[in-house]
Design an enzyme around this catalytic site. Structure first.
Site, PDB file in Angstrom:
ATOM      1  CG  LEU A   1      -1.911  -1.167   1.313  1.00 31.17           C
ATOM      2  CD1 LEU A   1      -2.489  -1.283   2.717  1.00 31.17           C
ATOM      3  CD2 LEU A   1      -3.028  -0.987   0.297  1.00 31.17           C
ATOM      4  CG  HIS A   2       2.430   2.826  -3.389  1.00 31.43           C
ATOM      5  ND1 HIS A   2       1.882   1.678  -3.919  1.00 31.43           N
ATOM      6  CD2 HIS A   2       2.540   3.699  -4.408  1.00 31.43           C
ATOM      7  CE1 HIS A   2       1.688   1.854  -5.210  1.00 31.43           C
ATOM      8  NE2 HIS A   2       2.080   3.072  -5.543  1.00 31.43           N
TER       9      HIS A   2
END
Length: 364
Positions: free
Chosen positions: A206-207
């Site tokens: 997740l970014h």
């Protein structure tokens, strides 16, 4: 055919590099093509881009000067130095890849210099103009001369936008070319971390700014990990952006105290693909991972409101969801039972089709 056609191929990020891994070898089969790979230095470091080049056995012919600053200033920096490079080289065609800022910069430079432009991964639309990538896609396609499309939605979108369909080509997905070409390398990798091989695990990555640049998003990720780790090991290769923001919001201890979660540095391409292939499912907000899991047949939940890659939902193993941990695990279980299909032309020959089509164009 005696004329040599100069083709410049611009990349700037890790996903870009994954999509062009076969270009050098394929284009060498054409004596009249002179391919030059230009790296914009949008994301370039030993741990990010250069190791991808090394693994794929390719080199950037030109690396533009490094820049530290915000995205808009960086765009201007790439435009400035790319203009000098293309002015000196005078290519017959510039190929830009994907939807990052380097893609937009390349399209602007080609347009201003009168260089023909081809867009690889053209026509994808999330229909969410809050996403910088969506703006990049729209502008680049407005400036392009040739459109190389990965899936049916790309054809449909470009047709609706009034593009000349004689210049639009469904070629398949060059990212899958890399998966197929390097499958043996992927399967031979070992993990640089310890985990319990007797227990199933989920891979998490997740970014996106909407998820990690604010406290609310990070607390949702924290709650997600706490819940899912009751039932699975979690392996979380952490993007530098995510790690930095966890530190900024003083949540490092909270994340580290969750049992059954293994945090790693960003993984090289081969290791990360091995991780996906062995996982019981993937939770992500990435674009490309939706395609990779669809090809491999691994369940994927994408924590976004929309996707520019709808084929991964219609035919593949992907599903869009909100942060609802019980429903996410339930959906991953359902996706394991889904009879998914590999989209048309995702067969490892997409780069070859691009070269063949350009050969036809330049031979006309």
């Amino acid at each position: 055919m005696n004329k040599i056609f100069k083709i410049s191929l611009l990349v700037g990020t890790r996903p870009n590099i994954v999509k062009i891994s076969q270009f050098s070898s394929v284009f060498k089969e054409y004596d009249h093509f002179d391919l030059k790979i230009i790296h914009s230095n949008q994301h370039y470091s030993e741990s990010v881009s250069s190791i991808f080049f090394t693994q794929f056995g390719i080199e950037a012919d030109v690396i533009l000067p490094k820049f530290n600053g915000d995205a808009s200033a960086h765009l201007g920096h790439i435009i400035q130095y790319l203009s000098v490079e293309l002015m000196n080289d005078k290519p017959d065609l510039l190929i830009v890849v994907g939807d990052v800022n380097s893609t937009l910069a390349g399209a602007i430079v080609a347009n201003k210099m009168g260089i023909q432009l081809a867009h690889l991964e053209s026509g994808l639309r999330s229909f969410d103009r809050r996403m910088p990538e969506e703006i990049n896609r729209i502008i680049v396609d407005e400036l392009s001369d040739y459109y190389f499309v990965t899936e049916q939605s790309g054809l449909d979108n470009l047709r609706k936008e009034g593009k000349n369909m004689n210049q639009v080509f469904l070629v398949g997905n060059t990212m899958i070319d890399s998966l197929i070409a390097f499958n043996q390398n992927i399967q031979s990798k070992s993990f640089p971390f310890e985990y319990d091989m007797n227990l199933p695990f989920l891979a998490v990555t997740l970014h996106r700014p909407s998820n990690v640049d604010n406290l609310d998003g990070l607390l949702k990720i924290l709650a997600l990990l706490k819940y899912c780790s009751k039932y699975f090991q979690i392996i979380f290769p952490m993007h530098p952006r995510t790690k930095k923001n966890i530190d900024i919001f003083n949540l490092t201890g909270d994340f580290e105290n969750i049992a059954q979660v293994i945090y790693t540095e960003p993984l090289d391409y081969f290791t990360f693909q091995k991780l996906i292939s062995l996982s019981g499912g993937v939770i992500t907000d990435s674009g490309g991972i939706q395609e990779e899991t669809t090809f491999i047949g691994v369940p994927c939940v994408t924590l976004r409101e929309n996707t520019e890659r709808p084929v991964t939902i219609d035919m593949g193993t992907n599903e869009l969801m909100d942060f609802d941990p019980p429903k996410i695990l339930e959906k991953l279980n359902q996706l394991r039972e889904k009879k998914s299909q590999i989209p048309p032309l995702w067969d490892g020959r997409s780069t070859e089709r691009i070269a063949e089509k350009l050969n036809e164009i330049f031979s006309a």
